[in-house]
Design an enzyme around this catalytic site. Structure first.
Site, PDB file in Angstrom:
ATOM      1  N   SER A 244      -9.031  22.742 -31.315  1.00  0.00           N
ATOM      2  CA  SER A 244      -9.411  23.279 -30.002  1.00  0.00           C
ATOM      3  C   SER A 244      -8.188  23.470 -29.098  1.00  0.00           C
ATOM      4  O   SER A 244      -8.179  24.328 -28.230  1.00  0.00           O
ATOM      5  CB  SER A 244     -10.435  22.376 -29.334  1.00  0.00           C
ATOM      6  OG  SER A 244      -9.972  21.054 -29.346  1.00  0.00           O
TER       7      SER A 244
ATOM      8  N   LYS B  49      -7.839  20.402 -41.878  1.00  0.00           N
ATOM      9  CA  LYS B  49      -6.968  20.525 -40.706  1.00  0.00           C
ATOM     10  C   LYS B  49      -5.707  19.718 -40.998  1.00  0.00           C
ATOM     11  O   LYS B  49      -5.771  18.478 -41.047  1.00  0.00           O
ATOM     12  CB  LYS B  49      -7.669  19.935 -39.466  1.00  0.00           C
ATOM     13  CG  LYS B  49      -8.886  20.733 -38.979  1.00  0.00           C
ATOM     14  CD  LYS B  49      -9.618  19.969 -37.881  1.00  0.00           C
ATOM     15  CE  LYS B  49     -10.738  20.758 -37.257  1.00  0.00           C
ATOM     16  NZ  LYS B  49     -11.604  19.937 -36.389  1.00  0.00           N
TER      17      LYS B  49
ATOM     18  N   GLU C 235     -21.711  22.335 -39.574  1.00  0.00           N
ATOM     19  CA  GLU C 235     -20.571  21.399 -39.622  1.00  0.00           C
ATOM     20  C   GLU C 235     -20.927  20.118 -38.868  1.00  0.00           C
ATOM     21  O   GLU C 235     -21.536  20.172 -37.796  1.00  0.00           O
ATOM     22  CB  GLU C 235     -19.376  22.113 -38.980  1.00  0.00           C
ATOM     23  CG  GLU C 235     -18.072  21.333 -39.026  1.00  0.00           C
ATOM     24  CD  GLU C 235     -16.931  22.140 -38.376  1.00  0.00           C
ATOM     25  OE1 GLU C 235     -16.887  23.384 -38.542  1.00  0.00           O
ATOM     26  OE2 GLU C 235     -16.106  21.515 -37.686  1.00  0.00           O
TER      27      GLU C 235
ATOM     28  N   GLU D  74     -11.817  27.501 -26.466  1.00  0.00           N
ATOM     29  CA  GLU D  74     -11.548  28.307 -27.660  1.00  0.00           C
ATOM     30  C   GLU D  74     -11.886  29.780 -27.404  1.00  0.00           C
ATOM     31  O   GLU D  74     -12.090  30.555 -28.332  1.00  0.00           O
ATOM     32  CB  GLU D  74     -12.341  27.761 -28.846  1.00  0.00           C
ATOM     33  CG  GLU D  74     -11.848  26.393 -29.279  1.00  0.00           C
ATOM     34  CD  GLU D  74     -12.494  25.885 -30.553  1.00  0.00           C
ATOM     35  OE1 GLU D  74     -13.244  26.643 -31.206  1.00  0.00           O
ATOM     36  OE2 GLU D  74     -12.246  24.725 -30.895  1.00  0.00           O
TER      37      GLU D  74
ATOM     38  N   LYS E 155     -11.647  29.048 -40.161  1.00  0.00           N
ATOM     39  CA  LYS E 155     -12.416  28.933 -38.917  1.00  0.00           C
ATOM     40  C   LYS E 155     -11.456  29.148 -37.736  1.00  0.00           C
ATOM     41  O   LYS E 155     -10.463  28.417 -37.602  1.00  0.00           O
ATOM     42  CB  LYS E 155     -13.060  27.540 -38.861  1.00  0.00           C
ATOM     43  CG  LYS E 155     -14.023  27.351 -37.711  1.00  0.00           C
ATOM     44  CD  LYS E 155     -14.577  25.933 -37.723  1.00  0.00           C
ATOM     45  CE  LYS E 155     -15.305  25.628 -36.445  1.00  0.00           C
ATOM     46  NZ  LYS E 155     -15.279  24.209 -36.090  1.00  0.00           N
TER      47      LYS E 155
ATOM     48  N   ASP F 269     -21.330  24.126 -35.267  1.00  0.00           N
ATOM     49  CA  ASP F 269     -20.603  22.866 -35.398  1.00  0.00           C
ATOM     50  C   ASP F 269     -21.278  21.900 -34.430  1.00  0.00           C
ATOM     51  O   ASP F 269     -21.146  22.037 -33.214  1.00  0.00           O
ATOM     52  CB  ASP F 269     -19.119  23.050 -35.061  1.00  0.00           C
ATOM     53  CG  ASP F 269     -18.331  21.745 -35.235  1.00  0.00           C
ATOM     54  OD1 ASP F 269     -18.956  20.710 -35.557  1.00  0.00           O
ATOM     55  OD2 ASP F 269     -17.096  21.768 -35.037  1.00  0.00           O
TER      56      ASP F 269
ATOM     57  N   GLN G  29     -21.758  21.773 -30.183  1.00  0.00           N
ATOM     58  CA  GLN G  29     -20.403  22.097 -29.729  1.00  0.00           C
ATOM     59  C   GLN G  29     -20.038  23.575 -29.878  1.00  0.00           C
ATOM     60  O   GLN G  29     -19.407  24.154 -29.000  1.00  0.00           O
ATOM     61  CB  GLN G  29     -19.387  21.241 -30.496  1.00  0.00           C
ATOM     62  CG  GLN G  29     -17.951  21.465 -30.092  1.00  0.00           C
ATOM     63  CD  GLN G  29     -16.990  20.563 -30.840  1.00  0.00           C
ATOM     64  OE1 GLN G  29     -16.832  19.406 -30.498  1.00  0.00           O
ATOM     65  NE2 GLN G  29     -16.355  21.081 -31.865  1.00  0.00           N
TER      66      GLN G  29
HETATM   67  C1  2PG Z   1     -13.780  21.219 -34.435  1.00  0.00           C
HETATM   68  C2  2PG Z   1     -12.531  21.641 -33.686  1.00  0.00           C
HETATM   69  C3  2PG Z   1     -12.209  23.074 -33.680  1.00  0.00           C
HETATM   70  P1  2PG Z   1     -11.314  19.871 -32.242  1.00  0.00           P
HETATM   71  O1  2PG Z   1     -14.484  20.284 -34.045  1.00  0.00           O
HETATM   72  O2  2PG Z   1     -14.043  21.751 -35.485  1.00  0.00           O
HETATM   73  O3  2PG Z   1     -13.226  23.892 -33.227  1.00  0.00           O
HETATM   74  O4  2PG Z   1     -12.429  21.038 -32.445  1.00  0.00           O
HETATM   75  O5  2PG Z   1      -9.996  20.447 -32.528  1.00  0.00           O
HETATM   76  O6  2PG Z   1     -11.486  19.437 -30.839  1.00  0.00           O
HETATM   77  O7  2PG Z   1     -11.658  18.782 -33.212  1.00  0.00           O
HETATM   78 MG    MG Z   2     -15.680  20.374 -36.096  1.00  0.00          MG
END
Ligand code: 2PG
Ligand code: MG
Length: 411
Positions: free
Chosen positions: A363, A333, A273, A202, A384, A232, A158
């Site tokens: 994202s 998060k 990750e 992103e 991050k 990641d 990703q």
């Molecule tokens: C991730 C995030 C941010 P998403 O996987 O770490 O890059 O993506 O917000 O889509 O989970």
């Molecule tokens: Mg991630």
């Protein structure tokens, strides 16, 4: 603190997906809080309701917050949990919960006449001390930046990330990573004839090159600039219940383990990750064990194996990971868990257990810079972020915070 007005509105995330913003007016001032939207969301995250549904729920529950006079953040977040007793805010939505929770948090900050990062630090300070002598001082996390996105290219990984080995200042790291972002663009143009300066959601470059070519380019620029690599894998998105489905391969658990181990050996990768699906605590533990050691640039614990979807900022899952020694790093998060109090608890628990902490954007982002202040105030090791486009809002806020901290030290 007297509440004069509490409102919700529909706004849009950077992905052009509707999200919510809460406006809170008190006798001390006005604050706004908006909530990001994930794309590769984990199964164990707090439920994110569509913005329109969250607005309907707000109409039902906002009276509880208008009528009460709250003394602490814990009181606000306790009320949210009392209204929605589910474990993942499936009734009112984790996005609505976080909007309200963080709006109150900002209002408390104004009442305390502090900067947001300072208030976070102040609220959490006494709880850090593992030993009385061990003081948590305000310091800047290091950035981990998304440089090349695999979502729309040939690669199944990703994100391809870069991070500094050490940091003189955040502003310095940001300058270096910005410069390198442009060097990568030039390298991609040389090797990928179809490269048309495309960016993903992103603002990371999109290329048709495969993961080996991308990693080789990043290795070259990393070596020239004292940087290291991160990936990641977001492996839950590859998992079909039995195997990891790549465009050109299908890997069993053990094959995925060997594939990731091999990548970490061939390239200067210090951050990995979500290398396995979100319920596989055991294979994460095997990889963490395999890659632990004293690799330069990764601190004292070798390569960072980091859980994002694996933990979903959930304390119960973190305890499971700690018990099984699944990873040595965690993603944080706030919208995965829904309240400021739960975000703080999760971070403190990770730190107490010696895990590296990585505060992260989503994202789909908004211009809200809450995570910057949380990362600094909570003493996270890393943050991050994206390094270009609208992502720069958070990089710039980090630069402002750093300047403020320096001014505070001068006083
Ligand atoms: C991730 C995030 C941010 P998403 O996987 O770490 O890059 O993506 O917000 O889509 O989970
Ligand atoms: Mg991630």
């Amino acid at each position: 603190m007297l509440i004069r007005e509490l409102k919700i509105r529909k706004i849009f995330a950077t992905t052009s997906i509707p999200t919510i913003e809460i406006k809170l007016c008190t006798n001390k001032g006005i604050v706004r809080s908006s909530v990001p939207v994930g794309t590769s969301t984990g199964r164990h995250e707090a439920t994110a309701l569509p913005a329109t549904d969250a607005i309907k729920k707000f109409a039902l529950i906002s009276r509880y917050f208008r009528a009460e006079s709250f003394d602490t953040q814990e009181d606000v977040d306790f009320t949210l949990h009392a209204i929605d007793k589910s474990s993942n805010f499936k009734e009112i939505g984790g996005n609505l919960a976080l909007g309200i929770s963080s709006a109150f948090f900002k209002a408390f900050t104004i009442e305390a006449h502090m900067n947001l990062f300072e208030y976070v630090y102040d609220q959490c300070k006494p709880k850090w001390h593992r030993e009385p002598k061990e003081q948590h001082k305000l310091s800047m996390p290091m950035p981990i930046c998304n440089m090349v996105g695999g979502w729309h290219g040939q690669s199944d990984i990703q994100e391809f990330l870069l991070l500094p080995v050490q940091q003189k200042s955040f502003a310095n790291s940001a300058a270096l990573l910005s410069e390198v972002y442009h060097k990568i663009k030039k390298e991609l143009k040389k090797e990928d004839k179809s490269f048309a300066y495309g960016k993903d959601i992103e603002s990371a470059w999109i290329t048709a090159l495969n993961y080996e070519r991308v990693l080789a380019i990043l290795t070259k620029v990393a070596n020239e600039n004292l940087l290291k690599l991160g990936i990641d894998v977001a492996a839950s998105g590859l998992w079909d219940g039995q195997r990891y489905i790549y465009k050109h391969d299908k890997l069993m658990r053990i094959e995925q383990l060997n594939f990731i181990t091999e990548l970490a050996k061939r390239f200067p990768i210090v951050y990995i990750e979500d290398p396995f699906e979100e319920d596989d605590f055991i294979t994460h533990a095997v990889l963490t064990h395999r890659l632990s050691g004293d690799r330069e640039g990764s601190g004292d614990s070798g390569v960072m194996v980091c859980g994002d979807d694996l933990y979903a900022t959930n304390l119960y899952r973190l305890h499971k990971g700690i018990e099984q020694k699944s990873t040595n790093a965690v993603i944080i998060k706030p919208n995965q868990v829904g309240t400021i109090t739960d975000t703080i608890k999760f971070t403190q628990e990770a730190k107490k257990n010696g895990l590296k902490t990585v505060m992260s954007h989503r994202s789909g982002e908004t211009s809200d810079t809450l995570i910057c202040h949380l990362a600094v105030g909570l003493g996270c090791d890393y943050i991050k972020l994206g390094i270009a486009g609208e992502r720069i809002t958070k990089i710039n806020e980090m630069i402002r915070i750093e300047e403020k901290i320096l001014e505070m030290k001068d006083i």
